[in-house]
Design a protein around this motif. Sequence first.
Motif, short mmCIF file in Angstrom:
data_model
loop_
_atom_site.label_atom_id
_atom_site.label_comp_id
_atom_site.label_asym_id
_atom_site.label_seq_id
_atom_site.Cartn_x
_atom_site.Cartn_y
_atom_site.Cartn_z
N ASN A 57 0.82 -1.21 0.00
CA ASN A 57 0.00 0.00 0.00
C ASN A 57 0.85 1.27 0.00
O ASN A 57 0.31 2.37 0.01
CB ASN A 57 -0.92 0.03 1.22
CG ASN A 57 -1.92 -1.10 1.20
OD1 ASN A 57 -2.40 -1.49 0.15
ND2 ASN A 57 -2.21 -1.63 2.36
N GLY A 58 2.17 1.08 0.05
CA GLY A 58 3.07 2.22 0.08
C GLY A 58 3.34 2.74 1.48
O GLY A 58 4.06 3.72 1.65
N THR A 60 5.14 3.03 4.86
CA THR A 60 6.43 2.71 5.44
C THR A 60 6.23 2.37 6.91
O THR A 60 5.17 2.62 7.50
CB THR A 60 7.40 3.90 5.33
OG1 THR A 60 6.86 4.99 6.09
CG2 THR A 60 7.61 4.32 3.88
N LEU A 61 7.29 1.85 7.52
CA LEU A 61 7.25 1.59 8.96
C LEU A 61 6.96 2.89 9.71
O LEU A 61 6.19 2.91 10.67
CB LEU A 61 8.57 0.98 9.42
CG LEU A 61 8.99 -0.33 8.75
CD1 LEU A 61 10.36 -0.77 9.25
CD2 LEU A 61 7.95 -1.42 8.95
N LEU A 62 7.56 4.00 9.24
CA LEU A 62 7.36 5.30 9.89
C LEU A 62 5.91 5.77 9.78
O LEU A 62 5.34 6.26 10.76
CB LEU A 62 8.32 6.34 9.29
CG LEU A 62 8.30 7.72 9.93
CD1 LEU A 62 8.71 7.64 11.40
CD2 LEU A 62 9.21 8.66 9.16
N ILE A 63 5.32 5.64 8.62
CA ILE A 63 3.92 6.05 8.45
C ILE A 63 3.03 5.26 9.39
O ILE A 63 2.16 5.82 10.08
CB ILE A 63 3.47 5.90 6.98
CG1 ILE A 63 4.16 6.94 6.10
CG2 ILE A 63 1.95 6.01 6.86
CD1 ILE A 63 3.95 6.74 4.59
N ARG A 80 17.27 6.08 13.11
CA ARG A 80 17.92 5.15 12.18
C ARG A 80 17.80 5.63 10.73
O ARG A 80 18.10 4.89 9.81
CB ARG A 80 17.34 3.76 12.36
CG ARG A 80 17.84 3.11 13.65
CD ARG A 80 16.99 1.93 14.07
NE ARG A 80 17.56 1.29 15.25
CZ ARG A 80 17.42 1.76 16.50
NH1 ARG A 80 16.73 2.88 16.72
NH2 ARG A 80 17.98 1.12 17.52
N GLY A 81 17.32 6.87 10.54
CA GLY A 81 17.32 7.46 9.21
C GLY A 81 16.07 7.26 8.38
O GLY A 81 16.12 7.42 7.15
N ALA A 82 14.95 6.96 9.00
CA ALA A 82 13.71 6.80 8.24
C ALA A 82 13.41 8.07 7.44
O ALA A 82 13.59 9.19 7.93
CB ALA A 82 12.54 6.47 9.16
N ASP A 83 12.96 7.87 6.22
CA ASP A 83 12.65 8.97 5.31
C ASP A 83 11.31 9.59 5.68
O ASP A 83 10.27 8.95 5.55
CB ASP A 83 12.63 8.44 3.88
CG ASP A 83 12.43 9.51 2.83
OD1 ASP A 83 12.16 10.67 3.18
OD2 ASP A 83 12.55 9.16 1.63
N THR A 84 11.33 10.84 6.12
CA THR A 84 10.10 11.53 6.52
C THR A 84 9.25 11.97 5.34
O THR A 84 8.10 12.36 5.52
CB THR A 84 10.43 12.78 7.37
OG1 THR A 84 11.21 13.68 6.58
CG2 THR A 84 11.16 12.41 8.64
N GLU A 85 9.80 11.92 4.14
CA GLU A 85 9.08 12.43 2.97
C GLU A 85 8.42 11.35 2.12
O GLU A 85 7.82 11.66 1.09
CB GLU A 85 10.02 13.25 2.10
CG GLU A 85 10.63 14.44 2.82
CD GLU A 85 9.59 15.36 3.45
OE1 GLU A 85 8.73 15.88 2.71
OE2 GLU A 85 9.63 15.54 4.68
N ARG A 86 8.52 10.10 2.52
CA ARG A 86 7.89 9.03 1.75
C ARG A 86 6.38 9.20 1.74
O ARG A 86 5.77 9.53 2.76
CB ARG A 86 8.21 7.66 2.35
CG ARG A 86 9.63 7.22 2.18
CD ARG A 86 9.86 6.72 0.73
NE ARG A 86 11.19 6.23 0.59
CZ ARG A 86 11.51 4.95 0.57
NH1 ARG A 86 10.59 4.03 0.66
NH2 ARG A 86 12.76 4.59 0.44
N LEU A 87 5.78 8.97 0.59
CA LEU A 87 4.33 9.02 0.44
C LEU A 87 3.80 7.60 0.31
O LEU A 87 4.39 6.77 -0.39
CB LEU A 87 3.94 9.81 -0.82
CG LEU A 87 4.46 11.23 -0.95
CD1 LEU A 87 4.01 11.81 -2.29
CD2 LEU A 87 3.97 12.10 0.19
N ASN A 88 2.66 7.34 0.94
CA ASN A 88 2.04 6.04 0.72
C ASN A 88 1.21 6.08 -0.56
O ASN A 88 1.22 7.09 -1.28
CB ASN A 88 1.21 5.60 1.95
CG ASN A 88 -0.01 6.46 2.20
OD1 ASN A 88 -0.46 7.24 1.36
ND2 ASN A 88 -0.58 6.31 3.38
#
Length: 155
Positions: A57-58, A60-63, A80-88
């Motif tokens: 579904n897009g 991420t673990l962060l979302i 640990r560097g998770a990307d804050t800009e990832r879109l689902n």
Amino acid sequence: MTEVSDAEVGLPDDRPELTDEQVAFLASVFDLVRDGQTETVTRYLDAGVPVNLTNPNGDTLLILAAYHEHAALVGALLDRGADTERLNGRGQTALSAAVFRQQAGIVTALVSHGANPTAGSPDARATAAYFQLTEMSALLDADAIPPVATARADD
């Protein structure tokens, strides 16, 4: 459903094919995130699970950690560097999820790690405005949250 490339998931191009057991294990990591199992998830990340692992579904673990209101896990992922800009797959970010769930601590952590309040659709600011979340709108003010100090390469 939107297809997600290996690169978007954080996997190298030359990786071997995953076995059914490995795929099942990676899927279980998402359940651990939903349940807020910070210690187990961080152990897996430290052992090599990609911090930007993405489900079909897009998300991420962060979302998922942000949406399910697990502040400690959000912090561990950010550290640990998770990307804050990832879109689902629906165009949402971890920040818009945290705003929707009215999680001030998570919003603060994400913004201080560089999350953009105008990324995604709907973006975090639009989410706050639509649901009339004045506290969340105030947190998203550009001057409200200082950035996290990061080590420079030449230090």
